[in-house]
Design a protein around this motif. Structure first.
Motif, PDB file in Angstrom:
ATOM      1  N   PRO A 442       0.867  -1.103   0.018  1.00  0.00           N
ATOM      2  CA  PRO A 442       0.040   0.011  -0.070  1.00  0.00           C
ATOM      3  C   PRO A 442       0.816   1.354  -0.097  1.00  0.00           C
ATOM      4  O   PRO A 442       2.162   1.034   0.226  1.00  0.00           O
ATOM      5  CB  PRO A 442      -0.794   0.145   1.300  1.00  0.00           C
ATOM      6  CG  PRO A 442       0.179  -0.813   2.230  1.00  0.00           C
ATOM      7  CD  PRO A 442       0.867  -1.821   1.180  1.00  0.00           C
ATOM      8  N   ALA A 443       0.216   2.389  -0.283  1.00  0.00           N
ATOM      9  CA  ALA A 443       0.685   3.805  -0.089  1.00  0.00           C
ATOM     10  C   ALA A 443       0.687   4.110   1.152  1.00  0.00           C
ATOM     11  O   ALA A 443      -0.174   3.642   1.894  1.00  0.00           O
ATOM     12  CB  ALA A 443       0.235   4.564  -1.103  1.00  0.00           C
ATOM     13  N   GLU A 444       1.724   4.644   1.734  1.00  0.00           N
ATOM     14  CA  GLU A 444       1.700   5.359   3.074  1.00  0.00           C
ATOM     15  C   GLU A 444       2.069   6.770   2.925  1.00  0.00           C
ATOM     16  O   GLU A 444       3.291   7.314   2.600  1.00  0.00           O
ATOM     17  CB  GLU A 444       2.699   4.653   3.893  1.00  0.00           C
ATOM     18  CG  GLU A 444       2.775   3.092   3.945  1.00  0.00           C
ATOM     19  CD  GLU A 444       3.714   2.257   4.615  1.00  0.00           C
ATOM     20  OE1 GLU A 444       4.726   2.980   5.408  1.00  0.00           O
ATOM     21  OE2 GLU A 444       3.859   1.059   4.475  1.00  0.00           O
ATOM     22  N   ILE A 445       1.137   7.594   3.623  1.00  0.00           N
ATOM     23  CA  ILE A 445       1.201   8.966   3.634  1.00  0.00           C
ATOM     24  C   ILE A 445       1.424   9.611   4.903  1.00  0.00           C
ATOM     25  O   ILE A 445       0.835   9.203   5.902  1.00  0.00           O
ATOM     26  CB  ILE A 445       0.075   9.666   2.920  1.00  0.00           C
ATOM     27  CG1 ILE A 445      -0.206   9.544   1.481  1.00  0.00           C
ATOM     28  CG2 ILE A 445       0.316  11.316   3.243  1.00  0.00           C
ATOM     29  CD1 ILE A 445      -0.987   8.248   1.243  1.00  0.00           C
ATOM     30  N   VAL A 446       2.686  10.090   5.338  1.00  0.00           N
ATOM     31  CA  VAL A 446       3.105  10.391   6.524  1.00  0.00           C
ATOM     32  C   VAL A 446       2.783  12.226   6.637  1.00  0.00           C
ATOM     33  O   VAL A 446       3.600  12.686   5.692  1.00  0.00           O
ATOM     34  CB  VAL A 446       4.703  10.081   6.890  1.00  0.00           C
ATOM     35  CG1 VAL A 446       5.097  10.587   8.102  1.00  0.00           C
ATOM     36  CG2 VAL A 446       4.760   8.647   6.738  1.00  0.00           C
ATOM     37  N   GLU A 490      -0.439   9.045  10.037  1.00  0.00           N
ATOM     38  CA  GLU A 490      -0.239   8.174   8.939  1.00  0.00           C
ATOM     39  C   GLU A 490      -1.144   7.574   8.290  1.00  0.00           C
ATOM     40  O   GLU A 490      -2.238   7.184   8.971  1.00  0.00           O
ATOM     41  CB  GLU A 490       0.746   7.256   9.483  1.00  0.00           C
ATOM     42  CG  GLU A 490       1.363   6.232   8.365  1.00  0.00           C
ATOM     43  CD  GLU A 490       2.344   4.948   8.774  1.00  0.00           C
ATOM     44  OE1 GLU A 490       3.047   4.549   7.930  1.00  0.00           O
ATOM     45  OE2 GLU A 490       2.433   5.014   9.964  1.00  0.00           O
ATOM     46  N   ILE A 491      -1.378   7.743   6.960  1.00  0.00           N
ATOM     47  CA  ILE A 491      -2.457   7.210   6.101  1.00  0.00           C
ATOM     48  C   ILE A 491      -2.076   6.016   5.353  1.00  0.00           C
ATOM     49  O   ILE A 491      -1.098   6.079   4.777  1.00  0.00           O
ATOM     50  CB  ILE A 491      -3.077   8.425   5.265  1.00  0.00           C
ATOM     51  CG1 ILE A 491      -3.632   9.442   6.299  1.00  0.00           C
ATOM     52  CG2 ILE A 491      -4.199   7.614   4.332  1.00  0.00           C
ATOM     53  CD1 ILE A 491      -4.361  10.541   5.183  1.00  0.00           C
ATOM     54  N   ASN A 492      -2.855   5.026   5.573  1.00  0.00           N
ATOM     55  CA  ASN A 492      -2.207   3.805   4.823  1.00  0.00           C
ATOM     56  C   ASN A 492      -3.332   3.031   4.060  1.00  0.00           C
ATOM     57  O   ASN A 492      -4.487   2.912   4.634  1.00  0.00           O
ATOM     58  CB  ASN A 492      -1.836   2.773   5.931  1.00  0.00           C
ATOM     59  CG  ASN A 492      -0.855   1.453   5.229  1.00  0.00           C
ATOM     60  OD1 ASN A 492      -1.582   0.810   4.649  1.00  0.00           O
ATOM     61  ND2 ASN A 492       0.218   1.052   5.686  1.00  0.00           N
ATOM     62  N   ALA A 493      -3.251   2.895   2.535  1.00  0.00           N
ATOM     63  CA  ALA A 493      -4.379   2.489   1.726  1.00  0.00           C
ATOM     64  C   ALA A 493      -3.774   1.811   0.634  1.00  0.00           C
ATOM     65  O   ALA A 493      -2.555   2.158   0.079  1.00  0.00           O
ATOM     66  CB  ALA A 493      -5.095   3.664   1.562  1.00  0.00           C
ATOM     67  N   PRO A 494      -4.381   0.732   0.110  1.00  0.00           N
ATOM     68  CA  PRO A 494      -3.969   0.166  -1.096  1.00  0.00           C
ATOM     69  C   PRO A 494      -3.993   0.957  -2.451  1.00  0.00           C
ATOM     70  O   PRO A 494      -4.811   1.879  -2.447  1.00  0.00           O
ATOM     71  CB  PRO A 494      -4.803  -1.041  -1.277  1.00  0.00           C
ATOM     72  CG  PRO A 494      -5.447  -1.262   0.163  1.00  0.00           C
ATOM     73  CD  PRO A 494      -5.695   0.133   0.685  1.00  0.00           C
ATOM     74  N   LEU A 495      -2.765   1.047  -3.169  1.00  0.00           N
ATOM     75  CA  LEU A 495      -3.096   1.466  -4.423  1.00  0.00           C
ATOM     76  C   LEU A 495      -3.788   0.894  -5.503  1.00  0.00           C
ATOM     77  O   LEU A 495      -3.813  -0.494  -5.430  1.00  0.00           O
ATOM     78  CB  LEU A 495      -1.625   1.874  -5.108  1.00  0.00           C
ATOM     79  CG  LEU A 495      -0.578   3.058  -4.088  1.00  0.00           C
ATOM     80  CD1 LEU A 495       0.872   2.799  -4.778  1.00  0.00           C
ATOM     81  CD2 LEU A 495      -1.215   4.390  -4.501  1.00  0.00           C
ATOM     82  N   PRO A 496      -4.288   1.437  -6.592  1.00  0.00           N
ATOM     83  CA  PRO A 496      -5.095   0.683  -7.566  1.00  0.00           C
ATOM     84  C   PRO A 496      -3.865  -0.267  -8.501  1.00  0.00           C
ATOM     85  O   PRO A 496      -2.656   0.361  -8.205  1.00  0.00           O
ATOM     86  CB  PRO A 496      -5.818   1.649  -8.323  1.00  0.00           C
ATOM     87  CG  PRO A 496      -5.081   3.090  -8.192  1.00  0.00           C
ATOM     88  CD  PRO A 496      -4.489   3.020  -6.712  1.00  0.00           C
TER      89      PRO A 496
END
Length: 763
Positions: A442-446, A490-496
């Motif tokens: 996943p993408a992690e936005i810090v 921290e936002i954690n979510a799958p990328l397409p």
């Protein structure tokens, strides 16, 4: 017993550094041997006492992803180990069935019962069910410090599967894959030691025909490696060391350490066989092959400086580790080796094995006449008779091998790609990626803000999540973790997409260039940086391109200058650099074909992973240029010697290549064998590195040495020796000066008016 130094006879080599070191060691052999053993023991003990300081994750990366990891590290926020359990139906049962749901509940209960899981997500409430209704994904984090206990969770998942017929449960993730990775690295490292060492001894036994002479170079190389590991442990507290430093040191230490001892021991045995006494033979070996070893080590280390100039911590640590082991192996070869040879005397022949043709091979390995007949001799005659045909044909072959490199794709390989293809972890990673694209990576936005709890910040985070979902840049589930004390979120979510392909790259680009600046970036005093496997790989490759330009430019310039100074010819220096580029390009092409496209992958026991590990091309380039320069100095200096003695260029080429055939072939066989051992290991990056190095050295010692180099020099004729007048101040290579007397039938040892003369004096 100390030996009284004999006066230098007329025509003997001048006492340079190598001769002085070798002479002192031979006279004070017990002190030299004791000092070497003390160094190895002291370095090992001290290094073990202080331990090894690794590189923190943010120093191994680059760009925004590295800065994001640095924010978390500076805030003392430990990154939890994320684990994924794929629950898959092997029958017609679907996720809507009570049977399937009951299996999921059993797995959830088992995982929760370990007491190690945090933020355990039920796939039915977290939108983690596959579109085809055959898979569910359980996601959770392990408690801090529990990576070593992930086996407890794996056992719980195994029990849940045992009670669920028709359901397969496979777990992968940071902790479980790291455990598998460490186990695989340990097994690979042990296998490399137990395979490469006997293989090197076997090759040396075939060269020397005596067990003691075969074992001695390997023992010296291994002690050099052991001492270097201790030194690397000490240095790691100043610069940090990459996890692969030991593997690199073993690879380089065995290859160059055995080769350097081979050169020295071969010359000493040649002189003894020619009738010289022990002291005289050692003096000649020290003045010729010893000096060659020093120059060879300096050449290889100069090439490795290119890695230190990359500006990237990973390459700096690997380059430093390689330089340490090359330096120690070089130092051991010119100090402790002559001491041991002085101590052993004729006992170096202990364990003689009567092998067919041993005398002829031994003479060739020692730099004596290669002899007429044989495949290489036949090939060389054909090449020199038709240089245009062979030059064009061999260049076409090399360019054909290099062609796939034009489409080389580099990336930081995932654990699923690094591990053996058929391992449980790699298989689980592929299955999860197929059923839940983007989920495993996943993408992690810090986010770092002055006040992470401020209403404006909360609104910006909510706006970002909404905008990202609407744009299709992030998929469910989106997980937000806020660290109030550090003002970090921290936002954690799958990328397409599949987490690494074009769709995922496009989504990540949208996040970075548009969505984050338009939402999170508008809050004053806020940093919002994107991390994750894909982001880290893209950032690393971008930094690597800049680093590679600096490193490549330095290494090629250094190669040109060293060849120019060594051989006194602009044309030869340029020719050797071009030939080095061809062999490196061919190695790149083979790696791309095998590991990216899968052509012939089964031959090395692997499958196509779609990419080449990011750090390998630059490391390969630097190491190969150093090793190739070394071979060129050795071979071409013999050609130059013959030309300066009055031979025509074509005759000089023939003489030089034949007179070096034995030692080059023996040295190349050892290097190719050691590198090929790494190519058989189960770790993907070890395979790529081993195959690339083995292919390049094999091509260097065969197609380049026997076909391209002689055909090119034959075509250039006297233009080979061109040196502009404004460079006339450089010390040229003159072979018309005083030389050592040589036994009949053996080439005269090289003069010692300038160190370049001895660069090729390994024989």
């Amino acid at each position: 017993m100390a030996h009284t130094p004999a006066a230098r006879a007329p025509g003997s080599p001048r006492r340079g550094l190598a001769a002085a070191l070798g002479g002192w060691s031979a006279r004070h052999r017990m002190i030299a041997i004791g000092a070497w053993l003390l160094f190895v023991v002291a370095a090992t003990v001290l290094g073990g006492a202080v331990g090894r300081a690794g590189l923190p994750n943010y120093r191994q990366g680059a760009g925004d992803s590295a800065r994001a990891e640095q924010i978390l590290a500076q805030a003392h926020i430990g990154q939890p180990a994320t684990e994924l359990v794929l629950v898959h139906s092997t029958t017609t049962v679907t996720t809507a069935s009570p049977v399937f749901r009951h299996a999921v509940d059993r797995a959830l209960a088992g995982i929760n019962g370990t007491g190690l899981a945090r933020q355990l997500q039920n796939p039915y409430t977290s939108h983690l069910l596959s579109a085809d209704g055959r898979d569910a994904l359980i996601r959770f984090n392990l408690a801090d410090g529990s990576d070593s206990r992930v086996g407890t969770v794996l056992a719980a998942v195994a029990r849940a599967q045992a009670g669920s017929p028709g359901i397969r449960m496979t777990e992968t993730g940071d902790a479980s894959a790291n455990r598998a990775l460490n186990d695989t690295i340990g097994a690979s490292f042990s296998r490399a030691e137990w395979t490469a060492v006997p293989l090197a001894i076997g090759i040396l036994l075939a060269v020397f025909g005596a067990l003691m002479a075969a074992v001695l170079p390997v023992v010296l190389a291994l002690t050099a490696f052991i001492g270097s590991v201790g030194l690397a442990d000490l240095l790691s507290h100043l610069v940090g060391m990459n996890d692969y430093a030991n593997s690199v040191m073993l690879l380089m230490g065995l290859a160059v350490g055995v080769d350097y001892s081979l050169f020295y021991l071969s010359r000493e045995r040649q002189e003894r066989a020619a009738g010289r006494d022990r002291a005289s033979a050692l003096r000649v070996a020290a003045a010729t092959s010893g000096r060659s070893v020093l120059i060879s080590g300096l050449i290889v280390m100069t090439g490795l400086v290119g890695m230190l100039l990359s500006g990237m911590a990973t390459f700096e640590s690997l380059g430093l580790a390689a330089m340490v082991v090359v330096f120690v192996a070089m130092l051991g070869s010119v100090t402790v080796l002559p001491a041991v040879l002085s101590l052993l005397g004729d006992r170096v022949e202990l364990g003689r094995i009567p092998l067919p043709g041993r005398r002829r091979r031994a003479a060739g390995a020692a730099g004596g006449p290669a002899g007429r007949g044989g495949v290489w001799d036949f090939m060389l005659r054909q090449v020199l008779a038709r240089p245009v045909v062979f030059a064009v044909a061999s260049a076409a072959i090399m360019l054909g091998l290099a062609a796939p490199a034009l489409g080389m794709h580099t990336q930081t390989l995932s654990l699923g790609q690094l591990l053996p293809w058929n391992s449980a972890q790699a298989s689980a990673s592929r299955q999860i990626a197929a059923a839940f694209p983007g989920g495993p990576a996943p993408a992690e936005i810090v986010i770092k803000s002055r006040d992470i709890q401020a209403p404006q910040m909360r609104q910006a985070i909510a706006s970002f999540e909404t905008a990202a979902r609407r744009a299709g840049a992030l998929h469910q589930p989106v997980q937000l973790t806020v660290y109030r004390a550090a003002n970090v979120a921290e936002i954690n979510a799958p990328l397409p997409g599949d987490g690494s392909g074009a769709a995922s790259v496009a989504a990540l680009t949208t996040l970075r260039q548009r969505l984050i600046p338009q939402t999170l970036g508008r809050v004053p005093g806020t940093q919002a940086l994107t991390d994750g496997q894909l982001a880290a790989s893209l950032d690393y490759n971008a930094a690597l391109r800049s680093a590679a330009i600096r490193a490549f430019a330095f290494v090629m310039a250094a190669a040109f200058v060293l060849m120019l100074v060594s051989l006194g010819s602009v044309v030869i220096a340029a020719t050797c650099v071009l030939l080095d580029l061809l062999s490196v390009g061919a190695a790149y092409g083979v790696m791309t074909a095998v590991f990216q496209h899968g052509w012939g992958a089964a031959l090395v026991g692997t499958h196509a992973v779609g990419a080449v590990e990011s750090w390998i091309p630059l490391f390969l380039f630097v190491v190969l240029f150093g090793l190739s320069m070394d071979y060129h100095v050795f071979v071409v200096s013999r050609i130059r010697e013959a030309h300066d003695r009055g031979m025509a260029t074509t005759q000089a080429v023939s003489h030089g290549i034949r007179s070096t055939a034995g030692v080059v072939t023996s040295a190349a066989v050892i290097m190719v064998a050691v590198f090929a051992v790494f190519g058989t290991l189960s770790m993907q990056d070890f395979k790529q590195l081993g195959v690339g190095l083995a292919v390049a050295i094999l091509l260097d010692a065969t197609l380049i040495r026997v076909v391209l180099l002689p055909s090119a020099m034959a075509l250039l004729g006297d233009r080979n020796w061109y040196l502009p007048r404004w460079l006339a101040w450089m010390p040229g290579v003159s072979h018309r000066s005083t030389r050592l007397s040589a036994p009949v039938g053996l080439p005269s040892p090289e003069p010692s008016q300038a160190w370049p003369t001895h660069a090729g004096a390994r024989g």
